[in-house]
Each structure stands twice: as C-alpha cells, then as structure tokens.
Write an enzyme that holds these catalytic residues in place. Sequence first.
Site, mmCIF file in Angstrom:
data_model
loop_
_atom_site.group_PDB
_atom_site.id
_atom_site.type_symbol
_atom_site.label_atom_id
_atom_site.label_comp_id
_atom_site.label_asym_id
_atom_site.label_seq_id
_atom_site.Cartn_x
_atom_site.Cartn_y
_atom_site.Cartn_z
ATOM 1 N N LYS A 1 -19.127 -29.432 4.356
ATOM 2 C CA LYS A 1 -18.198 -29.083 5.262
ATOM 3 C C LYS A 1 -18.433 -29.621 5.548
ATOM 4 C CE LYS A 1 -17.296 -24.137 4.784
ATOM 5 N NZ LYS A 1 -17.574 -22.355 4.954
ATOM 6 N N GLN B 1 -22.492 -19.409 7.284
ATOM 7 C CA GLN B 1 -21.967 -18.911 5.720
ATOM 8 C C GLN B 1 -22.323 -17.282 5.624
ATOM 9 O OE1 GLN B 1 -19.957 -21.157 4.380
ATOM 10 N NE2 GLN B 1 -19.848 -20.496 2.709
ATOM 11 N N ASP C 1 -13.821 -19.930 11.381
ATOM 12 C CA ASP C 1 -13.666 -19.256 10.599
ATOM 13 C C ASP C 1 -12.840 -18.024 10.672
ATOM 14 O OD1 ASP C 1 -14.938 -20.123 8.542
ATOM 15 O OD2 ASP C 1 -16.524 -18.968 9.188
HETATM 16 N N1 GUN Z 1 -18.704 -17.609 2.197
HETATM 17 C C1 GUN Z 1 -17.932 -17.585 1.664
HETATM 18 N N2 GUN Z 1 -16.040 -18.260 2.224
HETATM 19 C C2 GUN Z 1 -16.484 -18.199 3.576
HETATM 20 C C3 GUN Z 1 -15.671 -18.569 4.839
HETATM 21 O O1 GUN Z 1 -14.355 -19.420 4.885
HETATM 22 N N3 GUN Z 1 -16.572 -18.823 5.425
HETATM 23 C C4 GUN Z 1 -18.354 -18.857 5.637
HETATM 24 N N4 GUN Z 1 -18.605 -18.605 6.356
HETATM 25 N N5 GUN Z 1 -18.442 -17.848 5.024
HETATM 26 C C5 GUN Z 1 -18.067 -17.561 3.586
#
Ligand code: GUN
Length: 290
Positions: A52, A96, A119
Amino acid sequence: MQLLDGKATAKALKEDIAVSVAEIKAAGGRVPHLAAVLVGSDGGSKTYVNNKVVACEEIGFESTLIELSEDASEEELLALVDKLNNDDTIDGFIVQVPLPDQIDEDKVTLAIHPRKDVDGFHPENLGKMILGLPTHISATPNGIVELLKRNNIDTSGKHCVVVGRSNIVGTPMAILMSRNANPGNCTVTVVHSRTANMQEICASADILVVAIGKPEFITADMVKEGAVVIDVGTTRVPDESRPKGFRLTGDVDFEGVKDKCSYITPVPGGVGPMTIASLMQNTLNAINMS
Ligand code: GUN
C-alpha cells in the site's frame, strides 16, 4: 478461459489516479496523504501494508507507515487513532487487520472518523453504501466491481454466488452485486460454513466470488461451464521449492477450474492489486469529503 488480469487493470486505475494527483499539484493543492497502521509483525500483513505504501509512492501520494509492537495495548492504538483523526495533514488512514487478541477490532473500527476511514469499515460508511450514497466502499469488494467494469463483464440478471460472509468482503460484495447499478443487478446468494448444499448452489453461479480463506476449496464440480470466477483468497501455503518457503494460494483450485470458466482471476495478480488501487481511489476521494 480468459484471465482477469488484476495487475494490469489496477495499473490502469492507478494511472488515472496519478493524473488527478498531477492536476492537484499543478493547481498548487496538497497531495492526498494516506497513513497505514500495522500492529505486530505478521508476515502477510506486513507485505500488504508495504504494498500500500509503495502504491502511494507510485501515484504521487504522501504516505506514513506507523508500526506498533505485537504487544501494543488497545489504549495505545485508540490514542493513535484519535491522533490521526485530528491530524489535518492526513486525509485517510487504515489499521491493518487482523489485530492481536488483546485489541478489540470493533472498538478500533468505531473509533476511526468515517471521513478518514478509507477502508470503508465504519458502520456509517457501510450504511451509506447500502443506501447507495457516496462514501468509502471497502477496498476489496469495490476493487472487484471495478475489475468487472473495466473488463466489460456483463452482470445484469446473472446469478452471483458469494462464498463467505465476512464484514470486509463477503457481506459488502453481496450488497454491491445486488444494487441497481452496473456492475450490479445480480440475483445474489451468500453461502457460508453452515450452508447445506454448497456444491449445488456454487455450480449454479454465473459469477462466483470466493472469499473464505480456505486454499483450493472450490473444485471443478462446484463451477458452472462458462462462469466468471473471482478468487479473493491469498493463503500462504508452505512450499520448500519457493525462495520464501511458501506460495500464495487462492480459494479456488485454479488448475482444475480454469478450463471450465469464461474468466478467472489469478492468485497472485488478480484481486490483490485491485484492492490496493481501490484504497488509493478512496484516499483521493477523501480529500473532497467533509
Ligand atoms: N486485512 C485484509 N484486508 C484488509 C483491508 O482491506 N484493510 C485492512 N485494514 N486490513 C485488511
């Protein structure tokens, strides 16, 4: 069978976002700034968060990575969320998941300001999505919708089966595919661990979206001839022949299924890159939200 190339589609989407960033810069504006919080050192999560941050650099966003130790307390994380909520230089941030056991994930989700919740996990954003109001939509389901759209997959009137009912993928995916939109207008069935006739229902899907985190769960007998198969799974399966000692494996038995379907997403290189590009789109959108 045609591959639904998430890597190439995500590249096109990121290029579009980069053009918007260049326009903002040219007009003397401030570029979008995404912060990512990683608690602990889970290998998979670390890779996703790093990807990211790299995507931010590629498209000209500012990014900040904040790492907390595995034993960080809930109070510590909530204090950080509060700080990020009130930091005017940050447009959006993510925490995350999964989080270590001592931290209540729901409490963290509720603490993030909806405008900065890129998110799309906060109930206010989920609620707006259900009503079809503009908002941040969870990156993975939104990325899948964008993948279908940019590859001209016809969804109207089709039977979409979503395997898995998680808050971050299965549930929002089901809602998006049933909406009066393009892509959308599907008749949707959600199947899960308690579903009685899983094989039969999956085999009736025109569009099969699989997000249950069980490697190669979907076998050829569960796929209709000509179906569109979207594989959200990314499990690290031990494999000594690989340099890292594992391979990423989807929820679909790709080799068994590939000759039966019309389109399929590879793992890696399918849904994963679309999730990241979609997060970037939400962060760009965040700068105009109030
Ligand atoms: N863990 C797995 N997919 C995601 C996501 O799209 N966002 C976040 N914050 N954690 C994740």
